[in-house]
Design a protein around this motif. Structure first.
Motif, PDB file in Angstrom:
ATOM      1  N   LYS A 226       1.019  -1.023   0.039  1.00 21.57           N
ATOM      2  CA  LYS A 226       0.060  -0.191  -0.011  1.00 21.57           C
ATOM      3  C   LYS A 226       0.722   1.178   0.066  1.00 21.57           C
ATOM      4  O   LYS A 226       0.329   2.481  -0.349  1.00 21.57           O
ATOM      5  CB  LYS A 226      -0.805  -0.034   1.246  1.00 21.57           C
ATOM      6  N   GLY A 227       1.989   1.162   0.392  1.00 24.63           N
ATOM      7  CA  GLY A 227       3.119   2.228   0.617  1.00 24.63           C
ATOM      8  C   GLY A 227       3.381   2.799  -0.783  1.00 24.63           C
ATOM      9  O   GLY A 227       3.560   3.965  -0.961  1.00 24.63           O
ATOM     10  N   ALA A 228       3.371   1.787  -1.922  1.00 25.95           N
ATOM     11  CA  ALA A 228       3.523   2.250  -3.174  1.00 25.95           C
ATOM     12  C   ALA A 228       2.678   3.417  -3.691  1.00 25.95           C
ATOM     13  O   ALA A 228       2.818   4.177  -4.387  1.00 25.95           O
ATOM     14  CB  ALA A 228       3.493   1.142  -4.170  1.00 25.95           C
ATOM     15  N   HIS A 229       1.040   3.306  -3.196  1.00 25.43           N
ATOM     16  CA  HIS A 229       0.267   4.116  -3.583  1.00 25.43           C
ATOM     17  C   HIS A 229       0.743   5.440  -2.956  1.00 25.43           C
ATOM     18  O   HIS A 229       0.597   6.511  -3.765  1.00 25.43           O
ATOM     19  CB  HIS A 229      -1.077   3.821  -3.087  1.00 25.43           C
ATOM     20  N   HIS A 230       0.996   5.518  -1.602  1.00 26.75           N
ATOM     21  CA  HIS A 230       1.389   6.955  -1.190  1.00 26.75           C
ATOM     22  C   HIS A 230       2.629   7.372  -1.950  1.00 26.75           C
ATOM     23  O   HIS A 230       2.615   8.854  -2.255  1.00 26.75           O
ATOM     24  CB  HIS A 230       1.623   6.640   0.280  1.00 26.75           C
TER      25      HIS A 230
ATOM     26  N   ALA B 176      10.404   7.368  -8.886  1.00 30.38           N
ATOM     27  CA  ALA B 176       9.905   6.469  -7.782  1.00 30.38           C
ATOM     28  C   ALA B 176      10.375   4.931  -7.872  1.00 30.38           C
ATOM     29  O   ALA B 176      10.517   4.459  -9.361  1.00 30.38           O
ATOM     30  CB  ALA B 176       8.306   6.604  -7.966  1.00 30.38           C
ATOM     31  N   ILE B 177      10.385   4.243  -6.794  1.00 28.92           N
ATOM     32  CA  ILE B 177      10.814   2.882  -6.900  1.00 28.92           C
ATOM     33  C   ILE B 177       9.535   2.115  -6.215  1.00 28.92           C
ATOM     34  O   ILE B 177       9.345   2.304  -4.999  1.00 28.92           O
ATOM     35  CB  ILE B 177      12.151   2.486  -6.372  1.00 28.92           C
ATOM     36  N   LEU B 178       8.863   1.051  -6.960  1.00 28.90           N
ATOM     37  CA  LEU B 178       7.630   0.446  -6.375  1.00 28.90           C
ATOM     38  C   LEU B 178       8.066  -0.920  -6.035  1.00 28.90           C
ATOM     39  O   LEU B 178       8.555  -1.510  -6.964  1.00 28.90           O
ATOM     40  CB  LEU B 178       6.538   0.789  -7.215  1.00 28.90           C
ATOM     41  N   PHE B 179       7.673  -1.335  -4.884  1.00 31.76           N
ATOM     42  CA  PHE B 179       8.119  -2.813  -4.504  1.00 31.76           C
ATOM     43  C   PHE B 179       6.676  -3.542  -4.339  1.00 31.76           C
ATOM     44  O   PHE B 179       5.794  -3.251  -3.510  1.00 31.76           O
ATOM     45  CB  PHE B 179       8.955  -2.883  -3.195  1.00 31.76           C
ATOM     46  N   ALA B 180       6.376  -4.381  -5.181  1.00 34.04           N
ATOM     47  CA  ALA B 180       5.182  -5.421  -5.081  1.00 34.04           C
ATOM     48  C   ALA B 180       3.777  -4.664  -4.406  1.00 34.04           C
ATOM     49  O   ALA B 180       3.399  -4.719  -3.370  1.00 34.04           O
ATOM     50  CB  ALA B 180       5.519  -6.540  -4.134  1.00 34.04           C
TER      51      ALA B 180
ATOM     52  N   PRO C 221      -3.818  -0.029  -9.426  1.00 26.81           N
ATOM     53  CA  PRO C 221      -2.930   1.071  -9.484  1.00 26.81           C
ATOM     54  C   PRO C 221      -3.701   2.363  -9.136  1.00 26.81           C
ATOM     55  O   PRO C 221      -4.708   2.388  -9.824  1.00 26.81           O
ATOM     56  CB  PRO C 221      -2.116   0.966 -10.486  1.00 26.81           C
ATOM     57  N   PRO C 222      -3.138   3.394  -8.675  1.00 24.41           N
ATOM     58  CA  PRO C 222      -3.838   4.628  -8.602  1.00 24.41           C
ATOM     59  C   PRO C 222      -3.731   5.492  -9.898  1.00 24.41           C
ATOM     60  O   PRO C 222      -2.833   5.173 -10.672  1.00 24.41           O
ATOM     61  CB  PRO C 222      -3.093   5.560  -7.267  1.00 24.41           C
ATOM     62  N   SER C 223      -4.526   6.500 -10.119  1.00 26.25           N
ATOM     63  CA  SER C 223      -4.655   7.162 -11.243  1.00 26.25           C
ATOM     64  C   SER C 223      -3.231   8.192 -11.315  1.00 26.25           C
ATOM     65  O   SER C 223      -2.910   8.619 -12.347  1.00 26.25           O
ATOM     66  CB  SER C 223      -5.725   8.177 -11.217  1.00 26.25           C
ATOM     67  N   SER C 224      -2.664   8.333 -10.029  1.00 27.35           N
ATOM     68  CA  SER C 224      -1.408   9.222  -9.992  1.00 27.35           C
ATOM     69  C   SER C 224      -0.339   8.506 -11.028  1.00 27.35           C
ATOM     70  O   SER C 224       0.698   9.264 -11.155  1.00 27.35           O
ATOM     71  CB  SER C 224      -0.945   9.381  -8.666  1.00 27.35           C
ATOM     72  N   CYS C 225      -0.648   7.465 -11.255  1.00 30.18           N
ATOM     73  CA  CYS C 225       0.552   6.820 -12.072  1.00 30.18           C
ATOM     74  C   CYS C 225       0.726   7.463 -13.324  1.00 30.18           C
ATOM     75  O   CYS C 225       1.782   7.429 -13.934  1.00 30.18           O
ATOM     76  CB  CYS C 225       0.378   5.325 -12.283  1.00 30.18           C
ATOM     77  N   GLN C 226      -0.300   8.005 -13.891  1.00 21.94           N
ATOM     78  CA  GLN C 226      -0.405   8.537 -15.116  1.00 21.94           C
ATOM     79  C   GLN C 226       0.141  10.071 -14.868  1.00 21.94           C
ATOM     80  O   GLN C 226       0.603  10.693 -15.904  1.00 21.94           O
ATOM     81  CB  GLN C 226      -1.663   8.677 -15.881  1.00 21.94           C
ATOM     82  N   SER C 227       0.259  10.799 -13.736  1.00 21.87           N
ATOM     83  CA  SER C 227       0.468  12.123 -13.658  1.00 21.87           C
ATOM     84  C   SER C 227       1.930  12.298 -13.282  1.00 21.87           C
ATOM     85  O   SER C 227       2.363  13.383 -13.546  1.00 21.87           O
ATOM     86  CB  SER C 227      -0.413  12.567 -12.408  1.00 21.87           C
ATOM     87  N   PHE C 228       2.548  11.277 -12.696  1.00 18.97           N
ATOM     88  CA  PHE C 228       4.050  11.457 -12.651  1.00 18.97           C
ATOM     89  C   PHE C 228       4.815  11.509 -13.912  1.00 18.97           C
ATOM     90  O   PHE C 228       4.786  10.383 -14.367  1.00 18.97           O
ATOM     91  CB  PHE C 228       4.456  10.654 -11.435  1.00 18.97           C
TER      92      PHE C 228
END
Length: 480
Positions: free
Chosen positions: A281-285, A300-304, A309-316
């Motif tokens: 869940k920390g990956a979302h934050h 950003a580095i995301l682990f499992a 996925p949140p919509s913010s993936c498209q914004s970064f």
């Protein structure tokens, strides 16, 4: 291909032997420190009165089970072969891995002891210059430990960092800040390249602290001049709940709390660049914060991560690295295509996936089993920070300054040698025999070229982005 796989397996064995020698060196240093403690103890007892075997606990019995009272320091040598399997390269067959002992099975070395006599307990500390060796290998001087109580917490000792309190609107949030040895000893002269911030929603636990300690050891992020912060917002929220104070009830309120923590870390560290990391869940934050703070967050580095996925993936807009073991049961790997789609649909997207075959949801085990993932994490961090640093260097050169050259050189030295060689060939136009040499020499030559021709920074940045987006090919892959 068979010869290449055999060579890769051989290299993995040699790397494992090197790691084993390093572990053995650490244990030898620990024994030397232990001998220093015993020598100091003997001298203290001799100076204070008659020396008895019972004073030293060397009468052969401990009064309980008849065992020797002096501790036995364990030495375990890990032997492992890297496991390499990536989603983007289905032709790569995973290699077998050894079964080393779990990091949690290692017992730490206590570097201060107490000698008990019938009259009193006299604490005897290690020599003033005796080092303490955290898992990441950056030792902390004993005098610094004694002078600053922030290093004494159990979690701080496991991570090899210090405890700080982040002042936020929701109160003080505990955080462990792990810094390179050079920054602890000489903060004014140390060349810092940025801070990585690790987010997880649950409070820190003994197992999670041990897991991240091994991550620091395997990735060697501190060696690149990067500090790592572990804020414990989960613990702060739990404490507020125990005190009867209502916590956030909506995701927007929780996002505001994470923003508060991020702002507090910015205020306390005052670095130019930040990398946000998150597991589950920390990956979302991490992604939400990265999207809202893209001026400061370079990657950003995301682990499992948990799904969807949140919509913010498209914004970064920055580069993203996704690390996900194929045998993860807690956050099933079957959801990886959802994240890949969200991260890949961005304009000018730069993203890379590492999907080791084994490791489950334990990141320490993932990196222990797959050496390439651990190595690529450091290379990824160096590359994305270079993409952020080079425009600043170019601007400084235009103003007649070169204050950022030390930062650029430090990051260039962390790139794989085959990538430095490739960049030299592209920039200088040298033949392969002219670009062979030590990685540090190549890094220095490449920096000299940029200082002479600042416009070269643009092509280097583009080459780094393409290298990441092409799955960060190794030297062998790039030459095939």
């Amino acid at each position: 291909m068979e010869g290449a796989r055999s060579l890769q397996a051989s290299l993995g064995l040699h790397r494992a032997k090197i790691d084993a020698l390093r572990d053995l060196e650490e244990r030898l240093n620990a024994r030397i420190a232990r001998l220093g403690e015993l020598s100091l103890s003997v001298k203290t007892l001799i100076d204070s009165g008659p020396l008895l075997l019972s004073d030293l606990g060397m009468d052969g019995k401990d009064g309980k089970d008849g065992k020797d009272s002096l501790p036995v320091l364990p030495i375990s040598v890990e032997s492992e072969v890297s496991v390499q399997a990536t989603l983007s390269n289905p032709h790569c067959e995973p290699q077998c891995a050894g079964s080393p002992k779990s990091p949690s099975s290692r017992r730490g070395v206590n570097r201060s002891v107490s000698w008990v006599s019938p009259d009193e307990e006299r604490p005897v500390c290690a020599k003033e210059d005796a080092p303490r060796f955290p898992p990441h290998g950056h030792w902390v001087p004993a005098d610094l430990l004694e002078r600053r109580a922030s290093f004494q917490g159990e979690a701080a000792q496991k991570l090899g960092g210090r405890q700080v309190q982040l002042e936020t609107k929701l109160g003080n949030v505990p955080c462990i800040l792990v810094e390179p040895m050079g920054k602890l000893l000489s903060p004014d002269e140390f060349i810092s390249v940025g801070v990585a911030i690790v987010f997880q929603e649950a409070p820190h636990s003994g197992s999670s602290v041990e897991e991240w300690a091994q991550v620091l050891k395997r990735t060697k992020l501190l060696d690149a001049g990067l500090s790592v912060a572990f804020p414990d917002l989960g613990q702060a929220l739990l404490q507020r709940k125990e005190e009867g104070v209502s916590g956030p009830t909506e995701s927007t309120e929780l996002a505001a709390d994470f923003q508060e923590v991020f702002n507090a870390i910015l205020s306390s560290t005052k670095e130019d660049f930040y990398i946000l990391c998150g597991k589950g869940k920390g990956a979302h934050h991490a992604m939400d914060l990265a999207a809202r703070n893209s001026a400061k967050v370079v990657s950003a580095i995301l682990f499992a991560p948990t799904s969807p996925p949140p919509s913010s993936c498209q914004s970064f807009p920055g580069p993203v690295m996704l690390v996900w073991a194929q045998d993860d049961k807690k956050c099933p790997f079957e959801n990886a295509p959802l994240w890949a789609e969200q991260l890949g649909c961005r304009d000018d997207a730069v993203a890379v996936l590492r999907d080791p075959s084994v490791g489950g949801h334990d990141l320490a085990r993932v990196l222990r089993k797959d050496e390439r993932t651990a190595t690529d994490m450091l290379a990824f961090v160096a590359a994305v920070l270079l993409v952020a640093e080079l425009p600043k260097l170019k601007a400084d050169l235009a103003d007649g300054q070169n204050g950022r050259k030390s930062h650029v050189l430090r990051l260039l030295e962390e790139l794989p040698q085959h990538l430095l060689t490739q960049l030299m060939r592209q920039q200088v136009g040298m033949k392969s025999e002219g670009t062979e040499g030590h990685a540090d020499d190549l890094a220095a030559a490449l920096l000299a070229h940029v200082l002479e021709q600042p416009q070269a920074a643009n092509s280097i940045m583009q080459a780094l982005r393409e290298w990441i987006n092409n799955d960060m090919p190794s030297g062998a892959s790039a030459s095939e």
